[in-house]
Design an enzyme around this catalytic site. Structure first.
Site, PDB file in Angstrom:
ATOM      1  N   ILE A   5      12.055  55.728  49.680  1.00  0.00           N
ATOM      2  CA  ILE A   5      12.183  56.104  51.095  1.00  0.00           C
ATOM      3  C   ILE A   5      12.169  57.599  51.318  1.00  0.00           C
ATOM      4  O   ILE A   5      12.097  58.060  52.443  1.00  0.00           O
ATOM      5  CB  ILE A   5      13.454  55.498  51.747  1.00  0.00           C
ATOM      6  CG1 ILE A   5      14.680  55.748  50.870  1.00  0.00           C
ATOM      7  CG2 ILE A   5      13.262  54.013  52.031  1.00  0.00           C
ATOM      8  CD1 ILE A   5      15.979  55.305  51.518  1.00  0.00           C
ATOM      9  N   GLY A   6      12.258  58.344  50.259  1.00  0.00           N
ATOM     10  CA  GLY A   6      12.256  59.790  50.461  1.00  0.00           C
ATOM     11  C   GLY A   6      11.903  60.514  49.183  1.00  0.00           C
ATOM     12  O   GLY A   6      12.234  60.064  48.084  1.00  0.00           O
ATOM     13  N   GLU A   7      11.209  61.594  49.350  1.00  0.00           N
ATOM     14  CA  GLU A   7      10.892  62.395  48.184  1.00  0.00           C
ATOM     15  C   GLU A   7      11.035  63.847  48.593  1.00  0.00           C
ATOM     16  O   GLU A   7      10.314  64.317  49.473  1.00  0.00           O
ATOM     17  CB  GLU A   7       9.472  62.102  47.717  1.00  0.00           C
ATOM     18  CG  GLU A   7       9.258  62.496  46.291  1.00  0.00           C
ATOM     19  CD  GLU A   7       7.901  62.027  45.768  1.00  0.00           C
ATOM     20  OE1 GLU A   7       7.768  61.969  44.548  1.00  0.00           O
ATOM     21  OE2 GLU A   7       7.008  61.744  46.571  1.00  0.00           O
ATOM     22  N   GLY A   8      12.015  64.519  48.038  1.00  0.00           N
ATOM     23  CA  GLY A   8      12.246  65.911  48.417  1.00  0.00           C
ATOM     24  C   GLY A   8      12.011  66.825  47.237  1.00  0.00           C
ATOM     25  O   GLY A   8      11.426  66.429  46.228  1.00  0.00           O
ATOM     26  N   THR A   9      12.462  68.060  47.396  1.00  0.00           N
ATOM     27  CA  THR A   9      12.311  69.057  46.349  1.00  0.00           C
ATOM     28  C   THR A   9      13.225  68.749  45.172  1.00  0.00           C
ATOM     29  O   THR A   9      12.934  69.103  44.038  1.00  0.00           O
ATOM     30  CB  THR A   9      12.725  70.442  46.891  1.00  0.00           C
ATOM     31  OG1 THR A   9      12.626  70.419  48.317  1.00  0.00           O
ATOM     32  CG2 THR A   9      11.860  71.525  46.325  1.00  0.00           C
ATOM     33  N   PHE A  10      14.348  68.124  45.472  1.00  0.00           N
ATOM     34  CA  PHE A  10      15.356  67.977  44.438  1.00  0.00           C
ATOM     35  C   PHE A  10      15.629  66.535  44.031  1.00  0.00           C
ATOM     36  O   PHE A  10      16.399  66.291  43.118  1.00  0.00           O
ATOM     37  CB  PHE A  10      16.672  68.624  44.898  1.00  0.00           C
ATOM     38  CG  PHE A  10      16.519  70.077  45.221  1.00  0.00           C
ATOM     39  CD1 PHE A  10      16.409  71.008  44.203  1.00  0.00           C
ATOM     40  CD2 PHE A  10      16.467  70.513  46.527  1.00  0.00           C
ATOM     41  CE1 PHE A  10      16.254  72.358  44.487  1.00  0.00           C
ATOM     42  CE2 PHE A  10      16.314  71.863  46.828  1.00  0.00           C
ATOM     43  CZ  PHE A  10      16.204  72.788  45.803  1.00  0.00           C
ATOM     44  N   ASP A  18      21.234  73.709  54.958  1.00  0.00           N
ATOM     45  CA  ASP A  18      19.873  73.176  54.979  1.00  0.00           C
ATOM     46  C   ASP A  18      19.706  72.167  56.120  1.00  0.00           C
ATOM     47  O   ASP A  18      19.195  71.069  55.934  1.00  0.00           O
ATOM     48  CB  ASP A  18      19.549  72.538  53.617  1.00  0.00           C
ATOM     49  CG  ASP A  18      18.041  72.410  53.380  1.00  0.00           C
ATOM     50  OD1 ASP A  18      17.256  73.043  54.123  1.00  0.00           O
ATOM     51  OD2 ASP A  18      17.649  71.666  52.466  1.00  0.00           O
ATOM     52  N   VAL A  45      14.498  59.320  46.643  1.00  0.00           N
ATOM     53  CA  VAL A  45      15.478  58.378  47.164  1.00  0.00           C
ATOM     54  C   VAL A  45      14.840  56.997  47.314  1.00  0.00           C
ATOM     55  O   VAL A  45      13.723  56.876  47.815  1.00  0.00           O
ATOM     56  CB  VAL A  45      16.058  58.878  48.509  1.00  0.00           C
ATOM     57  CG1 VAL A  45      17.112  57.917  49.037  1.00  0.00           C
ATOM     58  CG2 VAL A  45      16.652  60.277  48.364  1.00  0.00           C
ATOM     59  N   LYS A  61      19.858  57.878  45.149  1.00  0.00           N
ATOM     60  CA  LYS A  61      19.257  59.207  45.118  1.00  0.00           C
ATOM     61  C   LYS A  61      19.167  59.676  43.673  1.00  0.00           C
ATOM     62  O   LYS A  61      20.179  60.008  43.054  1.00  0.00           O
ATOM     63  CB  LYS A  61      20.105  60.175  45.969  1.00  0.00           C
ATOM     64  CG  LYS A  61      19.595  61.599  45.968  1.00  0.00           C
ATOM     65  CD  LYS A  61      20.306  62.450  47.008  1.00  0.00           C
ATOM     66  CE  LYS A  61      19.942  63.918  46.867  1.00  0.00           C
ATOM     67  NZ  LYS A  61      20.383  64.745  47.971  1.00  0.00           N
TER      68      LYS A  61
END
Ligand code: ADP
Ligand code: MG
Length: 398
Positions: free
Chosen positions: A29-34, A181, A37, A94
């Site tokens: 459901i999510g892909e960020g820099t860190f 952030d 998810v 996460k």
């Protein structure tokens, strides 16, 4: 589901043996820099122990109740706990990238622990580690994608969104914690419930601690940008201690925490102020409001800090930028001809950005709130508590 996502989920299940007995991975459901998810179903969720004797319409409501106010079900209630209540329980897993510094991970888990009981902060259920890999387990929050919702947002919707965001920020700031952030992807907003939760405390820090504003990352972006030339024209910002620009400048460049997301960084972050406060989050909230009013996402699109200063200067004008820089012991100078001395009013800017003839009375009211948030001087900028008392919330024009 995408094959590569399936492969990713298989890998996660391989690394954390036994995880599939507890969680059924559903999707990414999510892909960020860190982190990445995933949405998952909690297979061992104990409804009798964890569903609270509250008037629940929504499965996630229990997370909105601080632990001190929760009440366990009595034996009789447990027996009669309706089967239909036992809906699947979803969590967000996460997976924090191994490249994240252990300090950052520890920091996030610690601050989340401090903020447990804040109903507008996504709580941490548990976390587990295998060698250098860490997975945090959070309750799943249904929310809409900002990139889709921002176009259709009416002023009344903005009011609900920001009431929820400022309530969340007020709670976090009361704990003397800066999120650092604030941006749409870190505030999971559910328009039906008119509520959102803050996520992603990976960059958060305690205000006033000896480290506030000081960069803790192992690889500080310690590049001197003072003399960067932008084609023919130049813009620079430098310490007042210098007189001119000596060729062999051996002074260490100012190190301040500049973490955050480009486009959302407050002026004092760009000016490398070393004592940053919770007000930096209020600036970022202002950028979200500007995005909604101006119907442009992202609103600011700078590649780096100097570009960001140019964007800011185009709005505020040279005079106010110089004053803001001086506040932090810096000198701001530019010879870009399109940057005027005076700058523009927020109303003019919103009219221009949203391509309308004139703003409605309710948009004007929202723009007055915007002016209080995107105030260059952090001392004059509204706090979350003050923002909640703004006419935009107390005396709404619709
Ligand atoms: P990162 O550090 O990678 O930015 P975040 O904690 O911000 O990680 O999560 C990235 C994205 O994953 C979020 O923008 C959101 O879309 C989704 N997400 C994170 N936590 C949850 C949650 N508890 N419920 C639903 N979605 C979530
Ligand atoms: Mg994030």
């Amino acid at each position: 589901i995408d094959e590569s996502v399936k492969e990713d989920m298989r890998k996660l299940e391989e690394t954390f043996t036994g995880i599939s007995e507890r969680y059924r991975l559903i999707n990414r459901i999510g892909e960020g820099t860190f982190s990445t998810v995933y949405k998952a179903e909690d297979l061992l969720y104990d409804h009798y122990q964890n569903d609270w004797a509250l008037d629940l319409d929504d499965e996630d409501d229990k997370w909105a109740v601080p632990p001190s106010k929760r009440r366990r079900l009595g034996d009789e209630q447990q027996k009669s706990w309706p089967e239909k209540r036992k809906k699947p329980k979803y969590v967000a897993l996460k997976k924090i990238y191994v490249t994240s510094s252990p300090l950052r991970i520890q920091n996030e888990l610690e601050l989340l622990h401090d903020l447990r009981g804040c109903k507008s902060v996504c709580p941490l259920i548990t976390a587990f580690r295998h060698q250098d890999q860490v997975v945090a387990v959070l309750p799943y929050f249904p929310h809409t994608d900002f990139r889709i919702q921002y176009r259709t947002f009416m002023v009344a919707d903005m009011r609900h969104y920001f009431r929820s965001l400022f309530t969340a920020l007020h709670a976090v700031h009361e704990h003397d914690i800066l999120h650092r952030d604030i941006k749409p992807t870190n505030f999971l907003y559910n328009p039906e419930r008119r509520q959102g939760v803050l996520v992603d405390f990976g960059l958060a820090e305690r205000e006033g601690s000896e480290f506030t504003g000081q960069c803790l990352c192992t690889n500080p972006p310690n590049v001197r940008r003072d003399k960067i030339l932008r084609s023919y024209y130049s813009t620079h910002c430098s310490s007042t201690l210098s007189s001119g620009y000596p060729k062999n400048d051996s002074r260490p460049s100012r190190r301040a925490n500049r973490a955050g997301t480009r486009g959302f960084r407050a002026p004092e972050v760009l000016f490398k102020c070393t004592s940053q406060t919770t007000k930096i989050d209020m600036w970022s909230a202002g950028v979200i409001l500007l995005t909604l009013l101006g119907r442009r996402f992202p609103f600011f699109n700078s590649a780096d800090d100097v570009d960001a200063m140019i964007e800011m200067a185009s709005i505020f004008g040279n005079r106010r930028m110089k004053a803001a820089a001086a506040m932090h012991g810096q000198v701001f100078e530019t010879n870009i001809p399109t940057i005027g001395e005076k700058g523009y009013s927020w109303e003019k800017l919103v009219v221009w950005a949203s391509c309308v003839e004139e703003l409605t009375e309710s948009e004007k009211q929202a723009t007055r709130l915007l002016a209080g948030l995107m105030e260059l001087d952090p001392h004059k900028r509204l706090s979350a508590k003050q923002a909640l008392k703004h006419e935009f919330f107390t005396d709404p024009i619709d």
